[in-house]
Write a protein that holds these residues in place. Structure first.
Motif, PDB file in Angstrom:
ATOM      1  N   HIS A  65       0.808  -1.261  -0.044  1.00  0.00           N
ATOM      2  CA  HIS A  65       0.068   0.026   0.035  1.00  0.00           C
ATOM      3  C   HIS A  65       0.654   1.195   0.000  1.00  0.00           C
ATOM      4  CE1 HIS A  65      -3.723   2.281   0.567  1.00  0.00           C
ATOM      5  NE2 HIS A  65      -3.239   2.741   1.596  1.00  0.00           N
ATOM      6  N   ALA A  66       2.046   1.180   0.789  1.00  0.00           N
ATOM      7  CA  ALA A  66       2.774   2.370   0.812  1.00  0.00           C
ATOM      8  C   ALA A  66       3.593   2.557  -0.426  1.00  0.00           C
ATOM      9  CB  ALA A  66       3.805   2.138   1.926  1.00  0.00           C
ATOM     10  N   VAL A  67       4.100   1.479  -1.151  1.00  0.00           N
ATOM     11  CA  VAL A  67       4.817   1.500  -2.238  1.00  0.00           C
ATOM     12  C   VAL A  67       3.676   1.911  -3.219  1.00  0.00           C
ATOM     13  CG1 VAL A  67       6.032  -0.014  -3.955  1.00  0.00           C
ATOM     14  CG2 VAL A  67       6.608  -0.220  -1.788  1.00  0.00           C
ATOM     15  N   ASP A  68       2.702   1.632  -3.423  1.00  0.00           N
ATOM     16  CA  ASP A  68       1.586   2.321  -4.306  1.00  0.00           C
ATOM     17  C   ASP A  68       1.552   3.891  -4.161  1.00  0.00           C
ATOM     18  OD1 ASP A  68      -0.641   2.204  -6.372  1.00  0.00           O
ATOM     19  OD2 ASP A  68      -1.890   1.985  -4.358  1.00  0.00           O
ATOM     20  N   TRP A  69       1.361   4.202  -2.807  1.00  0.00           N
ATOM     21  CA  TRP A  69       1.093   5.771  -2.841  1.00  0.00           C
ATOM     22  C   TRP A  69       2.268   6.507  -3.199  1.00  0.00           C
ATOM     23  CZ3 TRP A  69      -3.256   8.411  -2.633  1.00  0.00           C
ATOM     24  CH2 TRP A  69      -4.166   7.629  -2.419  1.00  0.00           C
ATOM     25  N   ILE A  70       3.453   5.938  -2.996  1.00  0.00           N
ATOM     26  CA  ILE A  70       4.687   6.740  -3.326  1.00  0.00           C
ATOM     27  C   ILE A  70       4.772   6.454  -4.835  1.00  0.00           C
ATOM     28  CG2 ILE A  70       7.108   6.103  -3.250  1.00  0.00           C
ATOM     29  CD1 ILE A  70       7.070   5.128  -0.526  1.00  0.00           C
ATOM     30  N   ARG A  83       2.465   6.360  -6.815  1.00  0.00           N
ATOM     31  CA  ARG A  83       1.398   7.565  -7.390  1.00  0.00           C
ATOM     32  C   ARG A  83       1.695   8.809  -7.468  1.00  0.00           C
ATOM     33  NH1 ARG A  83      -4.535   5.594  -5.341  1.00  0.00           N
ATOM     34  NH2 ARG A  83      -4.410   3.536  -6.021  1.00  0.00           N
ATOM     35  N   GLY A  84       2.430   9.102  -5.969  1.00  0.00           N
ATOM     36  CA  GLY A  84       3.156  10.530  -5.898  1.00  0.00           C
ATOM     37  C   GLY A  84       4.160  10.832  -6.887  1.00  0.00           C
ATOM     38  N   LEU A  85       5.223   9.924  -7.000  1.00  0.00           N
ATOM     39  CA  LEU A  85       6.086   9.886  -8.256  1.00  0.00           C
ATOM     40  C   LEU A  85       5.706  10.176  -9.462  1.00  0.00           C
ATOM     41  CD1 LEU A  85       9.020   7.643  -6.765  1.00  0.00           C
ATOM     42  CD2 LEU A  85       8.883  10.300  -6.848  1.00  0.00           C
ATOM     43  N   MET A  86       4.608   9.436  -9.800  1.00  0.00           N
ATOM     44  CA  MET A  86       4.112   9.369 -11.225  1.00  0.00           C
ATOM     45  C   MET A  86       3.533  10.828 -11.391  1.00  0.00           C
ATOM     46  SD  MET A  86       5.094   6.987 -13.103  1.00  0.00           S
ATOM     47  CE  MET A  86       3.863   7.415 -14.431  1.00  0.00           C
ATOM     48  N   CYS A  87       2.656  11.389 -10.245  1.00  0.00           N
ATOM     49  CA  CYS A  87       2.061  12.805 -10.334  1.00  0.00           C
ATOM     50  C   CYS A  87       3.160  13.744 -10.630  1.00  0.00           C
ATOM     51  CB  CYS A  87       1.191  12.908  -9.213  1.00  0.00           C
ATOM     52  SG  CYS A  87      -0.388  12.011  -9.112  1.00  0.00           S
ATOM     53  N   ILE A  88       3.933  13.867  -9.758  1.00  0.00           N
ATOM     54  CA  ILE A  88       5.274  14.608 -10.065  1.00  0.00           C
ATOM     55  C   ILE A  88       5.758  14.727 -11.576  1.00  0.00           C
ATOM     56  CG2 ILE A  88       7.833  14.989  -9.096  1.00  0.00           C
ATOM     57  CD1 ILE A  88       6.703  14.295  -6.582  1.00  0.00           C
ATOM     58  N   LYS A  89       6.065  13.144 -11.709  1.00  0.00           N
ATOM     59  CA  LYS A  89       6.490  13.260 -13.128  1.00  0.00           C
ATOM     60  C   LYS A  89       5.682  13.769 -14.193  1.00  0.00           C
ATOM     61  CE  LYS A  89       8.157   9.294 -16.189  1.00  0.00           C
ATOM     62  NZ  LYS A  89       8.267   8.134 -16.478  1.00  0.00           N
ATOM     63  N   LEU A  90       4.525  13.648 -14.194  1.00  0.00           N
ATOM     64  CA  LEU A  90       3.231  14.293 -15.103  1.00  0.00           C
ATOM     65  C   LEU A  90       3.347  15.681 -15.062  1.00  0.00           C
ATOM     66  CD1 LEU A  90       1.079  13.802 -17.074  1.00  0.00           C
ATOM     67  CD2 LEU A  90      -0.638  13.747 -15.128  1.00  0.00           C
TER      68      LEU A  90
END
Length: 113
Positions: A80-85, A87-94
């Motif tokens: 769950h934590a890896v999933d949220w990390i 997601r956060g990194l992908m949002c920053i990348k986008l």
């Protein structure tokens, strides 16, 4: 070829290729995982080294160890934590990609005009 619902690549290799094929698949799969881990550690260690170069100069080896500890901590927190990390990194990348496109087109627009 019909296999049970929870089949994985190792169980499929055993059914289709036998015990020898299963062992070969295990070896190839473990080599793939080792290569991925080595690539993550090399890339992440280089990223940590470049980020900390001015404030806290570390050797590349220690930067790789530091990244390995950070990666291990994230994985230890669970899926769950890896999933949220992730997601956060992908949002920053986008977001950075959108900013790059805006700057590119604004520079292109001013060059054309």
């Amino acid at each position: 070829l019909a296999l049970p619902v929870n089949s994985n690549i190792i169980s499929m290799a055993k059914v289709t290729l036998g015990r020898g094929g299963q062992l070969l698949t295990w070896a190839i799969y473990l080599l793939l995982l080792y290569a991925l881990l080595a690539a993550y550690l090399a890339g992440g260690g280089d990223l940590v080294h470049s980020m900390l170069q001015r404030s806290h100069p570390l050797s590349k080896a220690w930067s790789t160890v530091l990244f390995g500890v950070i990666l291990t901590g994230a994985v230890y927190l669970g899926v769950h934590a890896v999933d949220w990390i992730n997601r956060g990194l992908m949002c920053i990348k986008l977001l950075l990609f959108v900013i790059l496109i805006v700057f590119f087109f604004s520079d292109f627009y001013y060059d054309v005009m």
